[in-house]
Design a protein around this motif. Structure first.
Motif, PDB file in Angstrom:
ATOM      1  N   ASN A 285       0.827  -1.190   0.000  1.00  0.00           N
ATOM      2  CA  ASN A 285       0.000   0.000   0.000  1.00  0.00           C
ATOM      3  C   ASN A 285       0.879   1.264   0.000  1.00  0.00           C
ATOM      4  OD1 ASN A 285      -2.362   1.411  -0.030  1.00  0.00           O
ATOM      5  ND2 ASN A 285      -3.167   0.559   1.882  1.00  0.00           N
ATOM      6  N   ALA A 286       1.937   1.244   0.818  1.00  0.00           N
ATOM      7  CA  ALA A 286       2.860   2.373   0.855  1.00  0.00           C
ATOM      8  C   ALA A 286       3.545   2.545  -0.499  1.00  0.00           C
ATOM      9  CB  ALA A 286       3.896   2.160   1.951  1.00  0.00           C
ATOM     10  N   LEU A 287       3.915   1.426  -1.079  1.00  0.00           N
ATOM     11  CA  LEU A 287       4.571   1.446  -2.392  1.00  0.00           C
ATOM     12  C   LEU A 287       3.655   2.066  -3.442  1.00  0.00           C
ATOM     13  CD1 LEU A 287       7.064   0.402  -4.026  1.00  0.00           C
ATOM     14  CD2 LEU A 287       5.690  -1.626  -4.551  1.00  0.00           C
TER      15      LEU A 287
ATOM     16  N   PHE B  65       1.329   4.252  -2.961  1.00  0.00           N
ATOM     17  CA  PHE B  65       1.306   5.712  -2.817  1.00  0.00           C
ATOM     18  C   PHE B  65       2.537   6.345  -3.475  1.00  0.00           C
ATOM     19  CE2 PHE B  65      -1.613   5.134   0.970  1.00  0.00           C
ATOM     20  CZ  PHE B  65      -2.677   5.735   0.344  1.00  0.00           C
ATOM     21  N   GLN B  66       3.666   5.666  -3.279  1.00  0.00           N
ATOM     22  CA  GLN B  66       4.913   6.186  -3.864  1.00  0.00           C
ATOM     23  C   GLN B  66       4.822   6.201  -5.388  1.00  0.00           C
ATOM     24  OE1 GLN B  66       8.466   6.082  -2.160  1.00  0.00           O
ATOM     25  NE2 GLN B  66       7.378   6.526  -0.268  1.00  0.00           N
ATOM     26  N   LEU B  67       4.273   5.096  -5.921  1.00  0.00           N
ATOM     27  CA  LEU B  67       4.116   5.018  -7.383  1.00  0.00           C
ATOM     28  C   LEU B  67       3.283   6.179  -7.891  1.00  0.00           C
ATOM     29  CD1 LEU B  67       3.467   1.239  -8.151  1.00  0.00           C
ATOM     30  CD2 LEU B  67       5.527   2.587  -8.578  1.00  0.00           C
ATOM     31  N   GLN B  68       2.155   6.412  -7.190  1.00  0.00           N
ATOM     32  CA  GLN B  68       1.282   7.494  -7.622  1.00  0.00           C
ATOM     33  C   GLN B  68       1.963   8.846  -7.494  1.00  0.00           C
ATOM     34  OE1 GLN B  68      -2.904   7.573  -7.096  1.00  0.00           O
ATOM     35  NE2 GLN B  68      -2.902   5.615  -6.012  1.00  0.00           N
TER      36      GLN B  68
ATOM     37  N   LEU C  10      -3.416  -2.867  -6.168  1.00  0.00           N
ATOM     38  CA  LEU C  10      -2.166  -3.593  -5.951  1.00  0.00           C
ATOM     39  C   LEU C  10      -2.036  -4.239  -4.567  1.00  0.00           C
ATOM     40  CD1 LEU C  10      -0.028  -4.037  -8.060  1.00  0.00           C
ATOM     41  CD2 LEU C  10       1.321  -2.195  -7.042  1.00  0.00           C
ATOM     42  N   PRO C  11      -2.262  -3.478  -3.471  1.00  0.00           N
ATOM     43  CA  PRO C  11      -2.068  -4.095  -2.145  1.00  0.00           C
ATOM     44  C   PRO C  11      -2.937  -5.331  -1.954  1.00  0.00           C
ATOM     45  CG  PRO C  11      -2.679  -1.772  -1.935  1.00  0.00           C
ATOM     46  CD  PRO C  11      -2.604  -2.061  -3.382  1.00  0.00           C
ATOM     47  N   TYR C  12      -4.183  -5.264  -2.421  1.00  0.00           N
ATOM     48  CA  TYR C  12      -5.095  -6.389  -2.248  1.00  0.00           C
ATOM     49  C   TYR C  12      -4.603  -7.591  -3.038  1.00  0.00           C
ATOM     50  CZ  TYR C  12      -8.115  -2.690  -0.467  1.00  0.00           C
ATOM     51  OH  TYR C  12      -8.629  -1.656   0.243  1.00  0.00           O
ATOM     52  N   LEU C  13      -4.198  -7.339  -4.292  1.00  0.00           N
ATOM     53  CA  LEU C  13      -3.739  -8.428  -5.162  1.00  0.00           C
ATOM     54  C   LEU C  13      -2.484  -9.088  -4.602  1.00  0.00           C
ATOM     55  CD1 LEU C  13      -4.173  -7.175  -8.839  1.00  0.00           C
ATOM     56  CD2 LEU C  13      -5.351  -9.033  -7.652  1.00  0.00           C
ATOM     57  N   VAL C  14      -1.509  -8.240  -4.253  1.00  0.00           N
ATOM     58  CA  VAL C  14      -0.234  -8.807  -3.796  1.00  0.00           C
ATOM     59  C   VAL C  14      -0.417  -9.568  -2.486  1.00  0.00           C
ATOM     60  CG1 VAL C  14       2.115  -8.280  -3.053  1.00  0.00           C
ATOM     61  CG2 VAL C  14       1.120  -7.056  -4.986  1.00  0.00           C
ATOM     62  N   THR C  15      -1.204  -8.999  -1.580  1.00  0.00           N
ATOM     63  CA  THR C  15      -1.434  -9.682  -0.298  1.00  0.00           C
ATOM     64  C   THR C  15      -2.018 -11.062  -0.537  1.00  0.00           C
ATOM     65  OG1 THR C  15      -1.897  -7.542   0.683  1.00  0.00           O
ATOM     66  CG2 THR C  15      -2.503  -9.471   1.975  1.00  0.00           C
ATOM     67  N   LEU C  16      -3.058 -11.134  -1.363  1.00  0.00           N
ATOM     68  CA  LEU C  16      -3.678 -12.432  -1.626  1.00  0.00           C
ATOM     69  C   LEU C  16      -2.698 -13.373  -2.301  1.00  0.00           C
ATOM     70  CD1 LEU C  16      -7.328 -11.592  -2.656  1.00  0.00           C
ATOM     71  CD2 LEU C  16      -6.454 -12.558  -0.538  1.00  0.00           C
TER      72      LEU C  16
END
Lengths: 503, 303
Positions: B253-255, B257-260, B274-280
């Motif tokens: 999630n932090a990443l 924000f950085q990307l954006q 992204l955070p949801y996908l990667v976590t799963l």
């Protein structure tokens, strides 16, 4: 001090219109093993639940070591010294032996595994009960071992009275021997013991005193030595006719069931079946004896065509290859599964729907493609009555029946058809009382007489003796040689335990 | 740069961590609470309102926790006292929270679209933490709820493995009848852990509005309650597994924000996903035996 530990006086209990206990008296003494004998539904469990505080009686009283008691909860009964070993073990399967005992000892704060283990070892040594390595998970233990853990749990505080509800139902013959030795040892230390059973043989094997319940009433009570097998059976069953017809030999017909090279390896590499060959002729009853977990489940799945492709071997019924459960059904194969609740019926469905769960029946019952419930319900009633399913109300859900009646329902569906070629029944009388058991056995014999090949997988030596023409023993996935006529109970028991004859 | 990224990741992981630890507690005790999302959202809303009114984020966080306890109590009453199916109760709580907080938010603050600006939970510098080499600076400047979440991980592990109370809770989750036969009040224990889980979910929501986003918008939890549910399952019902799952979510999630912020040419919807996908993906890929409590979700309270 009086030797009487528990005195039950005139206890009465009703469930709605049903009188479960009708003024029952019972007396248990220090150091005595008291067998409570009766048919299913005779009130044995209800009485024990009253004694152990799980149920409250409608009338009558109880004295524990001379003092009038009235339980408000099972907890109260337990703290007063009444311990119960339930038929279905009350152990947490995912926990170790140590953890289960810590639960029983009501430990609340910090627990260190090493000290828990030490506590268990000390307790086990004091009570003389071997539970093995206390660090093992309960679900890894054999049933006999689990039972010892359960008994040790009941003995955390030495109880005045220990109640065991049908403790031998799940044990091998040698485990039964161990259990009885343990109970005798406990009794000699002064514990009063009640053992609930419907097996006559156990009364003479273990009990000092016996009380017989029939339909909620105490019909006989006294020292076990004052009874014999027949008199006890009569007291238990009453004036109901007990069918004791022996096997009337029928010349065996043509081979109807033939299995070759059955193999089964589970995903985790455990060998379930290791090359089993088997044939059963029409008119013949073959009993496969064995302790649960030695391949019965696998054998039943393969013979009934539920599993085929992923395991080795072939099954033929009347010369036709069985490649699926549908093939097996079409070939006239009937199956009475071991676990009737899981595999035999749908608890939520009414009886008439459960009776229709066979495919051919559905075709015949609904030629136009739809079912008329009222009509089906009407047609189901005579079949329910023919198999003594009680109550024979076709609209009742199957789950509302007692265990014995659920079994009769499965039998009514599976055996109440014409044109059966092969019958495969796994523990068909488990949980059934004497009368029901004999009725099932009579029906199986009758089917054999009419030309079906009957294969019974059983864990119960009495059943093996009662039914068998031929006996084979299944041990660790191998089928031991099929004997001739001479069925030697002791020899079969030894082989079931894998002691010898692993030919 | 790396430190601030990791610190942001840890902060963003905390709502998931708190909610998932609460869920872990109830699930080990045999209750399947799919209403975490609703409990979190209620906590987030109440925390925002109280923080805004009192101009003190700490009061906000406490109020958020209390609101979560209240919703936990509602769940316990419906599922354990009335005996309603736990899935239905959980779903109802999610819908009720979404609709209720949305309506109240509009009633209180109108529909002007102006974002609510909330006081922020203050950093709570714990003495000594900053001196730890490597992760010290990441840990040093966090707010109190981050520490609460991190401290609960070993605390819950200890509870389940090394205390009699933990054994009781696990026994109730695995075999409630066995626990009842030993005289333990199955329902009482379940009610207590539900209140605690509600409180933790409320705190999780408070972290979201008072530390991570510093505002409240309708549906601010955006499925984080369901991520918490997933983290419990794929974390194999262990506190460490839950921590790992929550950290993955927070860091990605932090990443994101950085990307954006760095204006990388990724559609922002994809970045948000992204955070949801990667976590799963990570949780599914981690090998291990599933160890769900045997009587999870069963309404067989027995005692």
């Amino acid at each position: 001090m009086s030797d009487v530990v528990l005195e039950v006086v005139d206890v009465r209990k009703r469930f709605g219109d049903v009188v479960a206990l009708d003024g029952v008296r019972l007396e248990c003494r220090r150091g005595e093993i008291h067998a409570l004998l009766g048919e299913n539904g005779a009130g044995k469990s209800t009485l024990m639940h009253v004694v152990s505080g799980l149920l409250s009686a409608d009338g009558g009283g109880m004295r524990l070591q001379g003092a009038e008691v009235r339980w408000r909860s099972a907890d109260e009964a337990r703290s007063a010294g009444i311990a119960m070993v339930h038929q279905h073990f009350m152990l947490v399967p995912t926990m170790t032996v140590s953890e289960n005992l810590a639960l029983a000892r009501q430990v609340l704060g910090m627990v260190a595994p090493a000290s828990l283990d030490a506590d268990v070892r000390r307790l086990a040594a004091e009570r003389g009960i071997d539970v093995g390595d206390p660090r093992r998970c309960v679900e890894e233990l054999s049933v006999g071992e689990q039972q010892r853990v359960e008994i040790l749990k009941a003995l955390v505080d030495v109880p005045a009275l220990l109640i065991l509800d049908e403790p031998t139902a799940v044990l091998t013959p040698s485990e039964v021997g161990d259990l009885f030795a343990l109970l005798r040892e406990l009794a000699s230390q002064g514990t009063a013991i009640i053992i609930v059973t419907h097996k006559l043989a156990e009364v003479f094997a273990i009990a000092d005193r016996v009380s017989v319940l029939r339909r909620g009433a105490l019909v006989a009570s006294g020292p076990a030595s004052g009874f014999d097998h027949d008199s006890l059976a009569r007291e238990m069953v009453g004036d109901q006719a007990v069918d004791t017809a022996g096997t009337s030999a029928v010349p065996p017909g043509p081979e109807r069931l033939r299995a070759r090279g059955l193999r089964w390896t589970s995903a985790d590499g455990r060998v379930g079946l290791d090359g089993v060959d088997l044939e059963v002729r029409g008119g013949e009853i073959v009993v496969v004896a064995g302790v649960e977990g030695n391949g019965q489940q696998e054998l039943q799945s393969l013979l009934s065509g539920v599993r085929t492709a992923d395991v080795g071997g072939e099954v033929h019924v009347d010369g036709r290859l069985v490649a699926s459960a549908a093939d097996a059904r079409d070939a006239g194969l009937a199956i009475v599964p071991a676990d009737r609740r899981r595999d035999g019926l749908v608890a939520e469905m009414p009886l008439w729907e459960n009776l229709l769960l066979g495919r051919e029946d559905l075709r015949r019952a609904a030629p136009r493609g739809w079912l008329v419930p009222s009509e089906q319900s009407r047609r189901a009633r005579p079949r329910l009555e023919a198999f003594s399913v009680r109550p024979a109300d076709p609209d009742l859900p199957a789950g509302a029946l007692s265990g014995g009646n659920q079994q009769r329902l499965v039998l009514a569906r599976e055996l109440g058809r014409d044109g059966l070629s092969v019958v495969i029944a796994t523990s068909p009388t488990r949980g059934l009382d004497l009368v029901a058991t004999r009725a099932v056995h009579a029906r199986l014999r009758d089917l054999a007489r009419r030309g079906a090949a009957v294969l019974v997988l059983s864990t119960d030596l009495d059943e093996v003796e009662a039914l068998a023409g031929r006996v084979a023993v299944l041990y660790r996935g191998r089928l031991g040689s099929i004997e001739g006529d001479a069925v030697d109970r002791i020899e079969i028991g030894r082989r079931m335990a894998g002691l010898e004859g692993a030919s | 740069m790396l430190e601030s990224f990791l610190a942001a990741g840890l902060l963003l992981a905390t709502p998931i961590l708190l909610a998932a630890l609460g869920e872990l507690l109830v699930e080990r005790t045999g209750v399947l609470n799919i209403g975490v999302e609703g409990m979190m959202l209620t906590g987030a809303f109440v925390a925002a309102v109280v923080a805004e009114m009192s101009a003190d984020a700490t009061w906000g966080a406490l109020a958020g926790m209390a609101a979560g306890v209240g919703v936990g109590g509602l769940f316990a009453w419906a599922a354990l006292v009335l005996g309603t199916d736990q899935i239905i109760v959980g779903a109802a709580i999610n819908l009720l929270a979404l609709g209720g907080t949305g309506a109240l938010y509009r009633a209180l603050y109108g529909t002007t679209g102006a974002a609510l600006v909330l006081p922020t939970l203050p950093a709570l510098p714990l003495p000594g933490l900053g001196a730890i080499p490597g992760i010290g600076p990441v840990l040093a400047a966090q707010n109190g709820l981050v520490y609460v979440g991190l401290a609960l991980v070993p605390a819950l592990a200890f509870l389940f493995r090394r205390t009699g109370l933990g054994l009781r809770l696990r026994a109730i989750g695995d075999h409630p009848r066995a626990a009842a036969s030993l005289g333990y009040g199955v329902r009482r224990y379940k009610i207590v852990v539900l209140l605690m889980a509600g409180g933790l979910a409320g705190l999780a929501g408070a972290t979201l509005t008072l530390a991570a986003t510093n505002t409240f918008v309708e549906g601010v939890t955006a499925g984080r309650g369901f991520v918490a549910l997933a983290v419990v399952v794929f974390g194999r019902w262990s506190p460490a597994g839950v921590l790992a799952g929550a950290l993955v979510f927070g860091l990605v999630n932090a990443l994101q924000f950085q990307l954006q912020a760095a204006s990388v040419a990724v559609p922002h919807q994809v970045a948000l996903m992204l955070p949801y996908l990667v976590t799963l993906a990570v949780l599914v890929a981690v090998p291990g035996r599933a160890a769900a409590p045997r009587a999870l979700g069963a309404n067989d309270t027995d005692a």
